[in-house]
Every structure is written in C-alpha cells, then in structure tokens.
Design an enzyme around this catalytic site. Structure first.
Site, PDB file in Angstrom:
ATOM      1  N   ARG A  13       0.851  -1.193   0.000  1.00  0.00           N
ATOM      2  CA  ARG A  13       0.000   0.000   0.000  1.00  0.00           C
ATOM      3  C   ARG A  13       0.886   1.241   0.000  1.00  0.00           C
ATOM      4  NH1 ARG A  13      -3.076   1.342   5.292  1.00  0.00           N
ATOM      5  NH2 ARG A  13      -1.912   3.258   5.333  1.00  0.00           N
ATOM      6  N   VAL A  61      10.650  -7.359   6.895  1.00  0.00           N
ATOM      7  CA  VAL A  61      11.922  -6.638   6.763  1.00  0.00           C
ATOM      8  C   VAL A  61      12.786  -6.685   8.026  1.00  0.00           C
ATOM      9  CG1 VAL A  61      11.209  -5.070   4.916  1.00  0.00           C
ATOM     10  CG2 VAL A  61      10.808  -4.425   7.316  1.00  0.00           C
ATOM     11  N   TYR A 153      10.606   7.037  15.618  1.00  0.00           N
ATOM     12  CA  TYR A 153      10.583   7.045  14.147  1.00  0.00           C
ATOM     13  C   TYR A 153      11.650   7.998  13.608  1.00  0.00           C
ATOM     14  CZ  TYR A 153       8.642   8.016   9.460  1.00  0.00           C
ATOM     15  OH  TYR A 153       8.460   8.193   8.115  1.00  0.00           O
ATOM     16  N   PRO A 183      11.302  12.270   2.178  1.00  0.00           N
ATOM     17  CA  PRO A 183      10.074  13.011   1.878  1.00  0.00           C
ATOM     18  C   PRO A 183       9.542  13.758   3.101  1.00  0.00           C
ATOM     19  CG  PRO A 183       9.842  10.646   1.371  1.00  0.00           C
ATOM     20  CD  PRO A 183      11.050  10.816   2.244  1.00  0.00           C
ATOM     21  N   ASP A 187       0.732  13.018   0.340  1.00  0.00           N
ATOM     22  CA  ASP A 187      -0.716  12.854   0.213  1.00  0.00           C
ATOM     23  C   ASP A 187      -1.023  11.361   0.055  1.00  0.00           C
ATOM     24  OD1 ASP A 187      -3.362  13.298  -0.021  1.00  0.00           O
ATOM     25  OD2 ASP A 187      -3.258  14.510  -1.852  1.00  0.00           O
TER      26      ASP A 187
HETATM   27  N1  LIG Z   1       3.501   8.927   4.173  1.00  0.00           N
HETATM   28  C1  LIG Z   1       4.366   9.943   4.334  1.00  0.00           C
HETATM   29  O1  LIG Z   1       3.997  11.131   4.364  1.00  0.00           O
HETATM   30  C2  LIG Z   1       5.829   9.658   4.448  1.00  0.00           C
HETATM   31  C3  LIG Z   1       6.710  10.725   4.629  1.00  0.00           C
HETATM   32  C4  LIG Z   1       8.063  10.473   4.753  1.00  0.00           C
HETATM   33  C5  LIG Z   1       8.526   9.174   4.687  1.00  0.00           C
HETATM   34  N2  LIG Z   1       7.641   8.142   4.523  1.00  0.00           N
HETATM   35  C6  LIG Z   1       8.190   6.782   4.459  1.00  0.00           C
HETATM   36  O2  LIG Z   1       7.708   6.135   3.298  1.00  0.00           O
HETATM   37  C7  LIG Z   1       7.644   4.729   3.537  1.00  0.00           C
HETATM   38  C8  LIG Z   1       6.254   4.217   3.189  1.00  0.00           C
HETATM   39  O3  LIG Z   1       5.306   4.903   4.015  1.00  0.00           O
HETATM   40  P1  LIG Z   1       3.753   4.862   3.735  1.00  0.00           P
HETATM   41  O4  LIG Z   1       3.248   6.202   4.090  1.00  0.00           O
HETATM   42  O5  LIG Z   1       3.470   4.319   2.398  1.00  0.00           O
HETATM   43  O6  LIG Z   1       3.301   3.820   4.897  1.00  0.00           O
HETATM   44  P2  LIG Z   1       2.159   2.693   4.909  1.00  0.00           P
HETATM   45  O7  LIG Z   1       1.943   2.351   6.327  1.00  0.00           O
HETATM   46  O8  LIG Z   1       0.992   3.103   4.088  1.00  0.00           O
HETATM   47  O9  LIG Z   1       2.864   1.459   4.171  1.00  0.00           O
HETATM   48  C9  LIG Z   1       3.905   0.774   4.785  1.00  0.00           C
HETATM   49  C10 LIG Z   1       3.969  -0.634   4.225  1.00  0.00           C
HETATM   50  O10 LIG Z   1       5.030  -1.315   4.908  1.00  0.00           O
HETATM   51  C11 LIG Z   1       4.573  -2.602   5.246  1.00  0.00           C
HETATM   52  N3  LIG Z   1       5.286  -3.122   6.392  1.00  0.00           N
HETATM   53  C12 LIG Z   1       5.170  -2.733   7.696  1.00  0.00           C
HETATM   54  N4  LIG Z   1       5.958  -3.509   8.472  1.00  0.00           N
HETATM   55  C13 LIG Z   1       6.579  -4.385   7.653  1.00  0.00           C
HETATM   56  C14 LIG Z   1       7.501  -5.443   7.857  1.00  0.00           C
HETATM   57  N5  LIG Z   1       7.946  -5.768   9.091  1.00  0.00           N
HETATM   58  N6  LIG Z   1       7.940  -6.140   6.782  1.00  0.00           N
HETATM   59  C15 LIG Z   1       7.491  -5.845   5.547  1.00  0.00           C
HETATM   60  N7  LIG Z   1       6.601  -4.868   5.287  1.00  0.00           N
HETATM   61  C16 LIG Z   1       6.150  -4.160   6.334  1.00  0.00           C
HETATM   62  C17 LIG Z   1       3.087  -2.433   5.543  1.00  0.00           C
HETATM   63  O11 LIG Z   1       2.388  -3.680   5.457  1.00  0.00           O
HETATM   64  C18 LIG Z   1       2.696  -1.442   4.457  1.00  0.00           C
HETATM   65  O12 LIG Z   1       2.333  -2.100   3.270  1.00  0.00           O
HETATM   66  C19 LIG Z   1       8.022   4.523   5.004  1.00  0.00           C
HETATM   67  O13 LIG Z   1       9.392   4.194   5.115  1.00  0.00           O
HETATM   68  C20 LIG Z   1       7.762   5.886   5.611  1.00  0.00           C
HETATM   69  O14 LIG Z   1       8.509   6.104   6.767  1.00  0.00           O
HETATM   70  C21 LIG Z   1       6.309   8.348   4.395  1.00  0.00           C
END
Ligand SMILES: NC(=O)c1ccc[n+]([C@@H]2O[C@H](COP(=O)([O-])OP(=O)(O)OC[C@H]3O[C@@H](n4cnc5c(N)ncnc54)[C@H](O)[C@@H]3O)[C@@H](O)[C@H]2O)c1
Length: 247
Positions: A13, A61, A153, A183, A187
């Site tokens: 996702r 992971v 985090y 990032p 959104d």
């Molecule tokens: N959403 C934001 O605004 C934002 C901003 C900066 C950085 N990030 C980074 O982007 C990345 C993705 O974030 P997102 O917003 O899509 O989060 P999200 O929670 O929507 O998706 C995270 C995904 O990681 C998977 N996951 C969680 N634990 C896991 C594990 N142990 N092994 C394998 N998969 C696992 C979940 O099942 C999920 O599919 C992350 O590293 C997050 O820190 C996101």
C-alpha cells in the site's frame, strides 16, 4: 530496457505500491515484498496477469533470512536483481517521554534494522556482480527530528540516513550506489488516517508548498536514482519536502 528487476519492500500500500507501479511502468520486473501478502499478490496480478513481470513476496523486513530468501527466489525467477528500494516503515505516535522499550524496539526494527539487513544482503550481492542500486526511503523527520510521527521514528530515519552513507562508502568502488530520499508529508492514506485533521491543517499551513507531497514524484526520484546514468549520485539524501526544511 533489458531484463532489469527491482525489489520494493512495503509494496502492499501507500508509497511502496506507487513506487512499484512506477518501476513496472519504466520496464522493470518488479518484486512486491510485504508482510501483508494478499494485497501484494493482488497488485502483482493487476500489473502482470501471468506474473511474468511482477510477483509478490512475503517478506518481513526485520528478518535478514527473509531478505536472503527473497534474493534467492528472484535469482531463480528472473536471473537478476538490480535495484532494492527499502521502503517498508511503520510508526505509532507516542510522546517522547512515554515511549516504552518495546515500542522503541519495534519502530527501530521495522524502519532501521530493515535497512541494515536489506543493504547487507543486496549490497553484498550487488558488489559481487559489480552493479546495483539501493534506494532507502528515509524521512524529513530523520533530518529535523520530526514532530507528529514520534521520536523513535525520527531516530530510525536519522539512522537510515547514516546507514545510507556508510553503505555507499563501503560499496562505491564496486559499482553499487546507495542513496536516500527524505520526503516531507505526502498525500497518502496513512497521513490522513494517522494525523488528526486539525494537526494536518496546521502541517499544511506550515508547508511552503501549501499542500502535501506527491507520492508519484517520490517514485520518479527512486527510478531516476536506479538508472545506470545515476552512478555519480552516491551516499546522498534527496530532500523532497515542499520547502519545509532547507540545508
Ligand atoms: N507517508 C508519508 O507522508 C511519508 C513521509 C516520509 C517518509 N515516509 C516513508 O515512506 C515509507 C512508506 O510509508 P507509507 O506512508 O506508504 O506507509 P504505509 O503504512 O501506508 O505502508 C507501509 C507498508 O510497509 C509494510 N510493512 C510494515 N511492516 C513491515 C515489515 N515488518 N515487513 C514488511 N513490510 C512491512 C506495511 O504492510 C505497508 O504495506 C516509510 O518508510 C515511511 O517512513 C512516508
């Protein structure tokens, strides 16, 4: 593009799914890795009905063995892995004074130990073959200490930026680059789900760009960093934060 493969963690996702789609559009075979297997299976079939150019991999992971199993499975399947995107992440908002040892360890494991293991397993494989690209998804929180997302985090993401440099230096002479993308708030569903609406309004008001970031642009940066031409970009952190943090 001849037979290039990208493995994206956390592809079920959010950002990971967007990144996986973008690599597939760019002509890569994509391996969609996640602990949530059903959504990655569905996405793999959507991208490639017969799964000839997209496959799902159940991968936690926090487990080095899972990365090794994934590497071996992909070598059997497509004969090559060229790109690793360490994207999986998770957090729970807890005030810094209240974070328990268990909460701290969980967040460090998913966001940072994951990067160590991914870079160890694929960095070694890439170095042995003399080519490879690793893109670590960090966060603005790892640069400015974050706020809403939690200190554990932010610490994990700061550690991701450090590991990016360590692995970049270690692997640079063997055809491997390791870069990070940091990032700002994107959104994406997780942001709307986890950040209270009034807090989100304040975040947006404080963003010079005036709106949340685009996940598809982060995916574009990841694809750019994965290209053969990107050999001179190494150990870098690519800030994509709407102007919230400048250095
Ligand atoms: N959403 C934001 O605004 C934002 C901003 C900066 C950085 N990030 C980074 O982007 C990345 C993705 O974030 P997102 O917003 O899509 O989060 P999200 O929670 O929507 O998706 C995270 C995904 O990681 C998977 N996951 C969680 N634990 C896991 C594990 N142990 N092994 C394998 N998969 C696992 C979940 O099942 C999920 O599919 C992350 O590293 C997050 O820190 C996101």
């Amino acid at each position: 593009m001849p037979n290039r493969t990208a493995l994206i963690t956390g592809a079920a996702r959010g950002l990971g799914a967007v990144v996986a789609r973008r690599f597939h559009e760019a002509g890569y075979n994509v391996a969609l890795a996640d602990i949530a297997i059903a959504p990655v299976q569905a996405l793999a079939r959507e991208l490639s009905q017969d799964e000839s150019t997209a496959c799902a991999i159940e991968l936690d992971v926090t487990s080095k063995a899972d990365f090794e199993t994934a590497r071996d499975a992909l070598l059997t399947r497509w004969g090559t892995v060229d790109v690793l995107v360490n994207n999986a992440g998770a957090s729970k908002i807890v005030p810094v004074m209240e974070i328990t040892a268990e909460q701290f360890d969980q967040v460090i494991d998913v966001n940072l130990r994951s990067v160590l293991f991914g870079c160890q397993v694929f960095g070694q494989y890439f170095a042995n073959r003399g080519a490879g690209r690793i893109v670590n998804i960090a966060s603005l929180a790892g640069q400015n200490g974050g706020s809403a997302t939690g200190a554990h985090y932010a610490a994990a993401k700061g550690g991701t930026l450090t590991l990016t440099k360590v692995f970049a230096r270690d692997l640079a002479s063997r055809g491997v680059t390791v870069n990070a993308i940091a990032p700002g708030p994107l959104d994406l569903p997780i942001v709307h789900e986890s950040v209270p609406a009034d807090t989100l309004q304040k975040v947006m008001a404080g963003l010079p760009a005036g709106r949340l970031g685009s996940a598809s642009y982060i995916a574009d940066v990841a694809v750019m960093l994965a290209s053969a031409d990107a050999y001179f970009a190494n150990g870098a952190c690519w800030d994509v934060n709407g102007g919230l943090y400048m250095r």
